[in-house]
Design an enzyme around this catalytic site. Structure first.
Site, PDB file in Angstrom:
ATOM      1  N   GLU A  56       0.828  -1.215   0.000  1.00  8.50           N
ATOM      2  CA  GLU A  56       0.000   0.000   0.000  1.00  8.50           C
ATOM      3  C   GLU A  56       0.862   1.265   0.000  1.00  8.50           C
ATOM      4  O   GLU A  56       0.694   2.168  -0.816  1.00  8.50           O
ATOM      5  CB  GLU A  56      -0.866  -0.018   1.274  1.00  8.50           C
ATOM      6  CG  GLU A  56      -1.865   1.105   1.394  1.00  8.50           C
ATOM      7  CD  GLU A  56      -3.094   0.868   0.553  1.00  8.50           C
ATOM      8  OE1 GLU A  56      -3.437  -0.292   0.266  1.00  8.50           O
ATOM      9  OE2 GLU A  56      -3.703   1.870   0.161  1.00  8.50           O
ATOM     10  N   PHE A  84      -0.932 -14.629   0.341  1.00 11.28           N
ATOM     11  CA  PHE A  84       0.150 -15.096   1.203  1.00 11.28           C
ATOM     12  C   PHE A  84       0.566 -16.500   0.793  1.00 11.28           C
ATOM     13  O   PHE A  84      -0.269 -17.411   0.749  1.00 11.28           O
ATOM     14  CB  PHE A  84      -0.323 -15.064   2.661  1.00 11.28           C
ATOM     15  CG  PHE A  84      -0.966 -13.747   3.008  1.00 11.28           C
ATOM     16  CD1 PHE A  84      -0.183 -12.610   3.141  1.00 11.28           C
ATOM     17  CD2 PHE A  84      -2.334 -13.627   3.129  1.00 11.28           C
ATOM     18  CE1 PHE A  84      -0.768 -11.376   3.419  1.00 11.28           C
ATOM     19  CE2 PHE A  84      -2.928 -12.405   3.410  1.00 11.28           C
ATOM     20  CZ  PHE A  84      -2.142 -11.277   3.555  1.00 11.28           C
ATOM     21  N   ARG A  86       3.889 -18.079   1.738  1.00 12.20           N
ATOM     22  CA  ARG A  86       4.902 -18.759   2.531  1.00 12.20           C
ATOM     23  C   ARG A  86       5.273 -17.841   3.691  1.00 12.20           C
ATOM     24  O   ARG A  86       5.460 -16.648   3.496  1.00 12.20           O
ATOM     25  CB  ARG A  86       6.112 -18.923   1.603  1.00 12.20           C
ATOM     26  CG  ARG A  86       7.236 -19.721   2.097  1.00 12.20           C
ATOM     27  CD  ARG A  86       8.394 -19.640   1.079  1.00 12.20           C
ATOM     28  NE  ARG A  86       9.537 -20.282   1.629  1.00 12.20           N
ATOM     29  CZ  ARG A  86       9.944 -21.497   1.309  1.00 12.20           C
ATOM     30  NH1 ARG A  86       9.324 -22.169   0.374  1.00 12.20           N
ATOM     31  NH2 ARG A  86      10.992 -22.029   1.903  1.00 12.20           N
TER      32      ARG A  86
END
Lengths: 135, 135, 135, 135
Positions: A56, A84, A86
């Protein structure tokens, strides 16, 4: 966006998280965050919100710097899609933001998040709204 | 998930951000964050990363508490899609997380973020992976 | 957007897929598609692309009809995020599109896709760009 | 995934849309669709649902072929996030799917959609669930 020297964000949430920009060119920004206990979730992994925040803040800032210099416009996050892959538990979170689209009203960036071993740990797609500066 | 009393997250990134859960039932969680300068981005708006983090932490925790109690499983964020509709600059960020899907391997939640006036300011769709506890 | 009578899309991809709008008000649209062999993927489930297309076409059309009538603007899909929860193999695909945000430059809709038994099978979040008509 | 010769999908929705795979290796798949009137939306642009469908079908098929050969697993679309950057009105839609993550339970692909001039027109991020074959 001009080449800028390595620097940490100096205010607000990006400072609280500890985001440092290490290299920036027209269409790529490298950034990093040192892992520390207050960035983890209860199981000891870096919190997914940290990755989303890096994406962001890096993409919003890079877009803002560019459109503000060129045409006095402003930029703000419109959509942040982070996946996501890992976990990271220690060391440094490395981010590479790559500009993929530069439209009149929206920019789009892809962000790759890696660990110290170079494994891809998260990916983010940021859409940034570009709007005229209000009077 | 049992009814739980209002409480602040006590560790890690959720504590750093200042997330408080104010009400939680089986399939809805209410949470809030008091706006303070270190949660803002440079233009003075609450940072988009704050909204993404609230969604991430509230939905992950709620899923974890439920699947861990019921079947000794663990839960972790898989995808966080947050869209920004309207800025918040002060007061309190209010979040309502609603469970939309409860599968064997993934749960899905919708999160609505509002300001003190009740305006919808951001929405988030969280997909949480549910996995067996490792031995 | 005025109340409109039930109707099938009469041209283009929405017609090829077989989308029918069964009820439409200012901020909700109900639509459906009858399952037939050419809408399936190889394992015999309705193709995920069908759900994405229903969301795309219903929300784009509803936004267009509204902004075109009110202020001679046009609308086009900007982002389509569809998640698949449960397969449909036969019967009818039911869609309910709910407007969640009505901004000057973007509208956002949530779409729920259900089967004949009322189970939630897919969800879609559509962001539609609203732009002035070009001369 | 073995190298496969160029081929059109021969059944179901991928055939209805007219998707042809022109080159496939272990971690990249090239595909294309010839634009024709029934793939357009009312303003004469290729329907966003067509891009979402190409991403869905190419990535699901590539994942299925690989996991089915290696470990008798099956694959199905879990999330399809498609963003639209620039319209295509004629010629051929070109897709390049690149595998980004190959986990035990999910694979992730990025898809780039371009027009005949090589302009990037849409991007898609596909998450595919990999599950054991049911008895």
């Amino acid at each position: 966006m001009p080449e800028i020297p390595p620097q940490a964000f100096t205010q607000g949430f990006a400072k609280l998280v500890g985001i440092e920009v290490t290299r920036a060119t027209e269409d790529e920004v490298h950034a990093r965050v040192a892992v520390r206990p207050e960035l983890l979730q209860p199981a000891g992994l870096v919190d997914g919100g940290v990755y989303a925040t890096i994406a962001e803040d890096v993409c919003s800032a890079a877009t803002f710097l560019s459109v503000n210099a060129e045409r006095d416009a402003v930029a703000m996050g419109m959509s942040n899609q982070t996946s996501f892959l890992r976990p990271i538990t220690q060391g440094t979170v490395h981010a590479l933001a790559m500009r993929r689209h530069r439209g009149r009203t929206t920019w789009m960036w892809d962000v790759e998040i890696s660990d110290d071993a170079g494994h891809l740990c998260a990916v983010s797609r940021m859409t940034i709204a570009v709007r005229p500066q209000r009077a």
